[in-house]
Design a protein around this motif. Structure first.
Motif, PDB file in Angstrom:
ATOM      1  N   TRP A 103       0.827  -1.191   0.000  1.00  0.00           N
ATOM      2  CA  TRP A 103       0.000   0.000   0.000  1.00  0.00           C
ATOM      3  C   TRP A 103       0.868   1.250   0.000  1.00  0.00           C
ATOM      4  CZ3 TRP A 103       1.628   2.118   4.479  1.00  0.00           C
ATOM      5  CH2 TRP A 103       1.926   1.272   5.540  1.00  0.00           C
ATOM      6  N   TYR A 134      -5.124   5.401   1.898  1.00  0.00           N
ATOM      7  CA  TYR A 134      -4.274   4.330   1.398  1.00  0.00           C
ATOM      8  C   TYR A 134      -4.837   3.770   0.105  1.00  0.00           C
ATOM      9  CZ  TYR A 134      -2.384   4.362   6.090  1.00  0.00           C
ATOM     10  OH  TYR A 134      -1.785   4.750   7.255  1.00  0.00           O
ATOM     11  N   MET A 191      -4.674  -4.135  -0.556  1.00  0.00           N
ATOM     12  CA  MET A 191      -4.856  -4.073   0.889  1.00  0.00           C
ATOM     13  C   MET A 191      -5.254  -5.412   1.506  1.00  0.00           C
ATOM     14  SD  MET A 191      -4.200  -0.857   1.390  1.00  0.00           S
ATOM     15  CE  MET A 191      -4.769  -0.511   3.024  1.00  0.00           C
TER      16      MET A 191
END
Length: 178
Positions: free
Chosen positions: A32, A173, A177
């Motif tokens: 990320w 972000y 993920m």
């Protein structure tokens, strides 16, 4: 007889070395990029790149932090910059990490003079002292995310010989993920 023994040995060898096919889940490493704003002693910005290992609760984080005075009538404005590499663990939505970093910036030295300009309410000028040192960064990140996008809160700090700091940051972000 030798032919029969050889063929049996080959058959046993093939059975022992042949693997049985299983359906396996495809594991990907997560990564990320986080960008955020926050507050330390001064307003701060942070950019972080994280890499989380497959089947392990560990991660690597490379981060850049910039703290500094904004719109100050005192010159030079105090600034602190950090570039660090951190190693840590992941526990659910939390990430705890620490490492080493390079820290540089500008501090104020001796008082030099004041400029009483009425348009800018006056300016106080000090000697500019630049520094570079090594620090120990640490952070606690809370990230909640979908597969590709997340939002998080980071408590961060750096212990060093010149200007240690702590702060709180809200970040966005993007990446792999989950």
């Amino acid at each position: 007889m030798l032919k029969y023994f050889t063929s049996c040995c080959v058959a046993v060898l093939v059975l022992l070395t042949a693997s049985v096919a299983y359906s396996q889940k495809f594991y990907q490493n997560n990564y990320w990029l986080g960008v955020g704003l926050g507050k330390s002693q001064f307003p701060s910005g942070m950019m972080a790149l994280g890499y989380e290992f497959t089947n392990k609760p560990t991660l690597l984080v490379a981060r850049y932090v910039a703290n500094g005075q904004v719109f100050s009538d005192i010159r030079p404005g105090i600034s602190v910059n950090e570039l660090g590499l951190l190693y840590g663990v992941k526990a659910g939505k939390f990430r705890f990490s620490t490492g080493l970093s390079g820290v540089w910036g500008v501090n104020r030295g001796k008082y030099l003079y004041s400029d009483p300009d009425p348009l800018i309410y006056g300016t106080t000028v000090y000697e500019s002292i630049k520094y570079t040192t090594v620090g120990v960064p640490a952070e606690i990140r809370f990230i909640t995310s979908t597969k590709d996008v997340g939002i998080g809160l980071t408590g961060f700090g750096n212990l060093n010989a010149r200007r240690s700091f702590v702060g709180l940051n809200l970040s966005l972000y993007v990446g792999q993920m989950k």
